[in-house]
Design a protein around this motif. Structure first.
Motif: not given
Lengths: 150, 167
Positions: A75, A77-79, A81-83, A85-86, A88, A93
């Motif tokens: 998770m 790594r997921a955070i 990558d997602l951030v 993608l958003i 930033l 962060w």
């Protein structure tokens, strides 16, 4: 900047870490104020994974906690990558996994909570939290420079 | 829109679904072993890479298609992603999460475990390709539903916006 503290539920060890970060509790104050903290030991298992806002520090950094069960590395790594993608940029962060500081007593308390043995669960969680405050104080000292002086 | 196909390891079912979505695999016949094995990331990611979100490509509606392996934490992953979009005040329709795990069969589980976890690709890969072929039409059906519901909707919105701009 936003800081995400990760632990198993997002409502135990990570709340303590967030409270230490925000100065709501300290090693000296011990575990007396823990149940006064917003969200501490207040979980809906179905909501695990949803970031929980704890507060904003003096540097205007927003502090969140996230529950990730045993998958803290995945998770994290997921955070990240997602951030990204958003949209930033690095440095806007930070993800801090406090799972290594989780006490076995807290884990046992959580398991009892699943079986609806709440009073016993609460006692174990309190004992676990007492140990975690000490561990987290040392653990977070390593992150202090990067979080506070970003 | 960003469409993220997710499964246990991000190596088989999600890669297949993403490849069908992007038109890299046929929808009128079952692909050959060679076609499956040549897909990027097919039976490649290791457990240390779980959680990484990988871009596969852009579809015909300009949606970005991603894959992700999230082990058994589908609900946690979706809660996390939805929570992050709320925190950063993004419209929820900007991300779409498609769980491909319901279409995974025992051959894919066995093949995936032996190939990725044990490192016996010589044994696991043929088992996986059989498993993928077995569930192929179900995965095609899933992707076509996604494209009909979301791709069409997106393109209709684009048309409306375009028409509004013209007026």
């Amino acid at each position: 900047m936003k800081v995400f503290y990760l632990c198993r539920t997002g409502h135990h060890t990570s709340i303590i870490a967030a409270a230490l970060h925000l100065g709501m509790i300290s090693l000296e104050s011990g575990d007396n104020k823990l149940y006064d903290l917003k969200g501490f030991d207040d979980i809906e298992f179905k909501d695990i994974g949803k970031p929980f806002f704890v507060g904003t520090d003096s540097f205007n950094t927003e502090i969140y906690t996230v529950g990730v069960w045993n998958d803290s590395q995945i998770m994290s790594r997921a955070i990240n990558d997602l951030v990204s993608l958003i949209g930033l940029r690095r440095g806007e962060w930070q993800v801090i996994d406090v799972s290594p500081a989780v006490s076995r007593l807290t884990v046992a308390g959580l398991n009892l909570k699943k079986f609806r043995l709440k009073p016993l669960a609460k006692a174990l969680v309190s004992l676990g939290a007492r140990r975690e405050i000490k561990r987290l104080t040392a653990y977070l000292a390593d992150y202090q420079e990067t979080i506070l002086y970003h | 829109m960003r469409i993220i196909y997710h499964c246990y390891g991000g190596a088989h079912s999600s890669v297949t679904a993403a490849a069908i979505h992007l038109g890299w695999l046929p929808t009128d016949h079952i692909p050959s072993n060679m076609e499956l094995e040549q897909l990027p990331y097919f039976d490649r990611p290791m457990s240390q890479e779980h959680g990484n979100i990988r871009l596969m490509g852009l579809d015909e509606f300009d949606n970005e298609i991603f894959i992700c392996g999230r082990r058994n934490a589908a609900k946690v992953f979706e809660n996390l992603a939805r929570g992050l979009t709320e925190i950063y005040r993004l419209p929820p329709e900007q991300f779409l999460f498609i769980d491909v795990m319901p279409y995974v069969n025992w051959k894919m589980v066995l093949g995936g475990f032996t190939s990725r976890k044990m490192g016996w690709a010589w044994f696991g890969r043929p088992v996986i390709t059989r498993g993928v072929k077995f569930s192929y039409w179900k995965i095609v059906n899933l992707v076509q539903r996604v494209k009909i519901i979301y791709g069409y909707k997106e393109s209709q919105n684009d048309k409306k916006e375009f028409a509004g701009g013209e007026a």
